[in-house]
Scaffold this active site. Structure first.
Site, PDB file in Angstrom:
ATOM      1  N   GLN A  38      -5.070  -5.444   6.497  1.00  0.00           N
ATOM      2  CA  GLN A  38      -6.010  -6.312   5.775  1.00  0.00           C
ATOM      3  C   GLN A  38      -6.154  -7.686   6.393  1.00  0.00           C
ATOM      4  O   GLN A  38      -7.074  -8.421   6.034  1.00  0.00           O
ATOM      5  CB  GLN A  38      -5.558  -6.502   4.312  1.00  0.00           C
ATOM      6  CG  GLN A  38      -5.755  -5.310   3.433  1.00  0.00           C
ATOM      7  CD  GLN A  38      -7.198  -4.880   3.314  1.00  0.00           C
ATOM      8  OE1 GLN A  38      -8.124  -5.687   3.348  1.00  0.00           O
ATOM      9  NE2 GLN A  38      -7.406  -3.597   3.197  1.00  0.00           N
TER      10      GLN A  38
ATOM     11  N   ASP B  57       2.376  -5.034   8.247  1.00  0.00           N
ATOM     12  CA  ASP B  57       1.168  -4.234   8.101  1.00  0.00           C
ATOM     13  C   ASP B  57      -0.019  -5.196   8.113  1.00  0.00           C
ATOM     14  O   ASP B  57      -0.219  -5.945   7.157  1.00  0.00           O
ATOM     15  CB  ASP B  57       1.269  -3.459   6.777  1.00  0.00           C
ATOM     16  CG  ASP B  57      -0.026  -2.746   6.411  1.00  0.00           C
ATOM     17  OD1 ASP B  57      -1.056  -2.964   7.076  1.00  0.00           O
ATOM     18  OD2 ASP B  57       0.007  -1.979   5.430  1.00  0.00           O
TER      19      ASP B  57
ATOM     20  N   HIS C 239       0.867  -1.170   0.000  1.00  0.00           N
ATOM     21  CA  HIS C 239       0.000   0.000   0.000  1.00  0.00           C
ATOM     22  C   HIS C 239       0.913   1.232   0.000  1.00  0.00           C
ATOM     23  O   HIS C 239       2.019   1.176   0.536  1.00  0.00           O
ATOM     24  CB  HIS C 239      -0.793  -0.080   1.311  1.00  0.00           C
ATOM     25  CG  HIS C 239      -1.920   0.865   1.469  1.00  0.00           C
ATOM     26  ND1 HIS C 239      -1.752   2.151   1.891  1.00  0.00           N
ATOM     27  CD2 HIS C 239      -3.254   0.693   1.288  1.00  0.00           C
ATOM     28  CE1 HIS C 239      -2.940   2.733   1.977  1.00  0.00           C
ATOM     29  NE2 HIS C 239      -3.864   1.869   1.618  1.00  0.00           N
TER      30      HIS C 239
ATOM     31  N   CYS D 151      -4.530   2.526  -3.797  1.00  0.00           N
ATOM     32  CA  CYS D 151      -3.308   2.963  -3.104  1.00  0.00           C
ATOM     33  C   CYS D 151      -2.166   1.997  -3.345  1.00  0.00           C
ATOM     34  O   CYS D 151      -1.319   1.792  -2.466  1.00  0.00           O
ATOM     35  CB  CYS D 151      -3.523   3.129  -1.602  1.00  0.00           C
ATOM     36  SG  CYS D 151      -4.721   4.369  -1.184  1.00  0.00           S
TER      37      CYS D 151
ATOM     38  N   LYS E 143     -11.124  -1.199   9.955  1.00  0.00           N
ATOM     39  CA  LYS E 143     -11.262  -2.340   9.040  1.00  0.00           C
ATOM     40  C   LYS E 143     -11.702  -3.601   9.785  1.00  0.00           C
ATOM     41  O   LYS E 143     -11.830  -4.664   9.198  1.00  0.00           O
ATOM     42  CB  LYS E 143      -9.954  -2.569   8.293  1.00  0.00           C
ATOM     43  CG  LYS E 143      -9.660  -1.401   7.353  1.00  0.00           C
ATOM     44  CD  LYS E 143      -8.500  -1.624   6.441  1.00  0.00           C
ATOM     45  CE  LYS E 143      -8.332  -0.384   5.559  1.00  0.00           C
ATOM     46  NZ  LYS E 143      -7.093  -0.395   4.806  1.00  0.00           N
TER      47      LYS E 143
HETATM   48  C1  LIG Z   1      -6.117   0.434   4.655  1.00  0.00           C
HETATM   49  C2  LIG Z   1      -4.704   0.023   4.612  1.00  0.00           C
HETATM   50  C3  LIG Z   1      -3.684   0.849   5.117  1.00  0.00           C
HETATM   51  C4  LIG Z   1      -3.958   2.236   5.635  1.00  0.00           C
HETATM   52  O1  LIG Z   1      -4.767   2.205   6.753  1.00  0.00           O
HETATM   53  P1  LIG Z   1      -5.263   3.607   7.386  1.00  0.00           P
HETATM   54  O2  LIG Z   1      -6.344   3.195   8.328  1.00  0.00           O
HETATM   55  O3  LIG Z   1      -5.753   4.435   6.261  1.00  0.00           O
HETATM   56  O4  LIG Z   1      -4.077   4.199   8.067  1.00  0.00           O
HETATM   57  C5  LIG Z   1      -2.394   0.378   5.083  1.00  0.00           C
HETATM   58  N1  LIG Z   1      -2.096  -0.830   4.588  1.00  0.00           N
HETATM   59  C6  LIG Z   1      -3.044  -1.665   4.102  1.00  0.00           C
HETATM   60  C7  LIG Z   1      -2.661  -3.002   3.584  1.00  0.00           C
HETATM   61  C8  LIG Z   1      -4.367  -1.258   4.090  1.00  0.00           C
HETATM   62  O5  LIG Z   1      -5.311  -2.078   3.603  1.00  0.00           O
END
Ligand SMILES: *Cc1c(COP(=O)(O)O)cnc(C)c1O
Length: 404
Positions: A201, A198, A121, A362, A224
């Site tokens: 997801q 990260d 991302h 993104c 999320k």
């Molecule tokens: C949504 C997302 C982000 C960003 O999350 P924010 O809540 O906008 O800070 C980063 N990495 C991944 C893989 C995402 O899906």
């Protein structure tokens, strides 16, 4: 097994109409919907005990502090962190990544290497580029194959004594690929590099155990995972969090302040300057409680069923191509139909009540890899149904007819 019809009753938004049609919400990878149980917690906070934390001697402040710190323990237990102070509240994944990237400015030197994956991302690329500019470190990228899987042999070849940090998402938001982070963590540690995962997801679909993973840093966003926006968490191993300098200066993060010198507070407060999203933190924990009550095994099993069903239905459409065809993937389908622009399909679907994401998600480098401007992305959560997938496929076929 989960009872989807019962679950849907928890989500008031799923009853609404959009453009006169029942809402079909398939943009869950961008943000998930919020159950009444979490909405109630938010309403209760502002109705009953809204106050600033860690400061007041008065009862309201005590209640708010207790609830906020209790929530931290719920989050700690969920991720199986060893200590509650290894959970740092953030405003979300992006904030968590920037906190770590900023902290490493003082730990890296010219010629050190940082490895990121081709599946990242933007929020996971830009902070590292900025870190490299500040320190003279070099950014390396693990490439991916046509299925949207990382090429692990190439990752192995990138690792060496200069590697200080490896950053990878647990699950790609653009393609749904589940990355083999156990392997990546193990190999990175073999050269002494730290790993930040990260989990934005992955957390909606599975329950990561940070100790079993032996991961150094793990970040996610509450919005999320059925929680509110503007709050998330950074897990960091205690020894790493001790090493990193504070990210922002302000109230809450100090032990003593004079104009000559300030000493910082201990963990977790060192990283929590200013008044946090108190209600958000409490609601984040309520969202985890809600999902744990359903059970992550049940969630994963059901979402896999939705994924297989939707994949089968979509592949029957002429000229429809799915991007991201790894065996290991979650309920995200990125696709295009012939040469029709994704935005045009997305706009017509919206007229029929279907919310999907269109664009580069993104993740521009992934789109460049496939030489496409973007995709249509349908992403499912445990409150979606096969009937919604059927209605979506009908709407999609109509859109295609109108546009060809
Ligand atoms: C949504 C997302 C982000 C960003 O999350 P924010 O809540 O906008 O800070 C980063 N990495 C991944 C893989 C995402 O899906």
């Amino acid at each position: 097994m989960l009872n989807v019809q019962d679950i849907r009753k928890d989500f008031p938004i799923l009853n609404r109409k959009v453009n006169g049609k029942p809402l079909i919400y398939f943009d869950n990878a961008a943000t998930s919907q919020t159950p009444q149980q979490v909405i109630d917690v938010i309403v209760s906070y502002y109705s009953n005990y809204n106050a600033n934390i860690h400061r007041g001697v008065h009862s309201l402040s005590q209640e708010a502090t207790d609830a906020y710190e209790k929530a931290r323990i719920t989050i700690q237990k969920h991720f199986n962190a060893k200590e509650a102070h290894e959970i740092i509240y953030t405003s979300g994944t992006t904030h968590g990544i920037n906190l770590v990237a900023n902290g490493f400015s003082s730990l890296l030197k010219k010629g050190d290497e940082i490895i990121v994956s081709a599946l990242e991302h933007h929020s996971n690329i830009v902070p590292w580029q900025m870190l490299c500019e500040r320190t003279g470190a070099i950014l390396k990228v693990i490439p991916m194959n046509e299925d949207g899987e990382l090429i692990l042999a190439d990752f192995d070849a990138l690792l060496n004594e200069a590697t200080k940090l490896v950053f990878v998402n647990h699950i790609s938001n653009a393609l749904g690929t589940i990355n083999p982070i156990e392997y990546i963590i193990d190999r990175a540690h073999s050269v002494g590099a730290a790993v930040l995962v990260d989990g934005a997801q992955s957390c909606p679909h599975l329950k990561p155990d940070v100790q079993a993973l032996d991961v150094d840093f793990y970040v996610c966003s509450a919005h999320k995972i059925c929680g509110p926006t503007g709050v998330g968490m950074l897990y960091g191993k205690e020894e790493w969090l001790e090493k990193l300098p504070p990210y922002q200066g302000g109230g809450e993060m100090i032990a003593e302040v004079s104009f000559e010198k300030t000493t910082y507070a201990g963990l977790p407060h060192k990283f929590e300057a200013g008044t946090p999203n108190i209600c958000g933190g409490i609601a984040f924990a309520a969202a985890l409680d809600y999902m744990n009550a359903i059970g992550f095994e049940n969630i994963a099993a059901y979402e896999n069923e939705l994924l297989s069903y939707a994949t089968e239905q979509l592949l029957q459409i002429d000229d429809l191509k799915i991007y991201g065809t790894s065996e290991e993937k979650t309920s995200v389908i990125s696709f295009n139909v012939g040469t029709i622009h994704p935005y045009d399909i997305g706009t017509i679907l919206d007229k029929m009540g279907v919310a999907v994401r269109t664009g580069h998600h993104c993740a521009q480098p992934i789109m460049d890899f496939f030489k496409i401007p973007g995709t249509i992305r349908a992403s499912f959560m445990f409150y979606n149904t096969k009937a919604e997938i059927d209605a979506f496929v009908v709407a999609l076929k109509k859109a295609i007819m109108m546009l060809s």
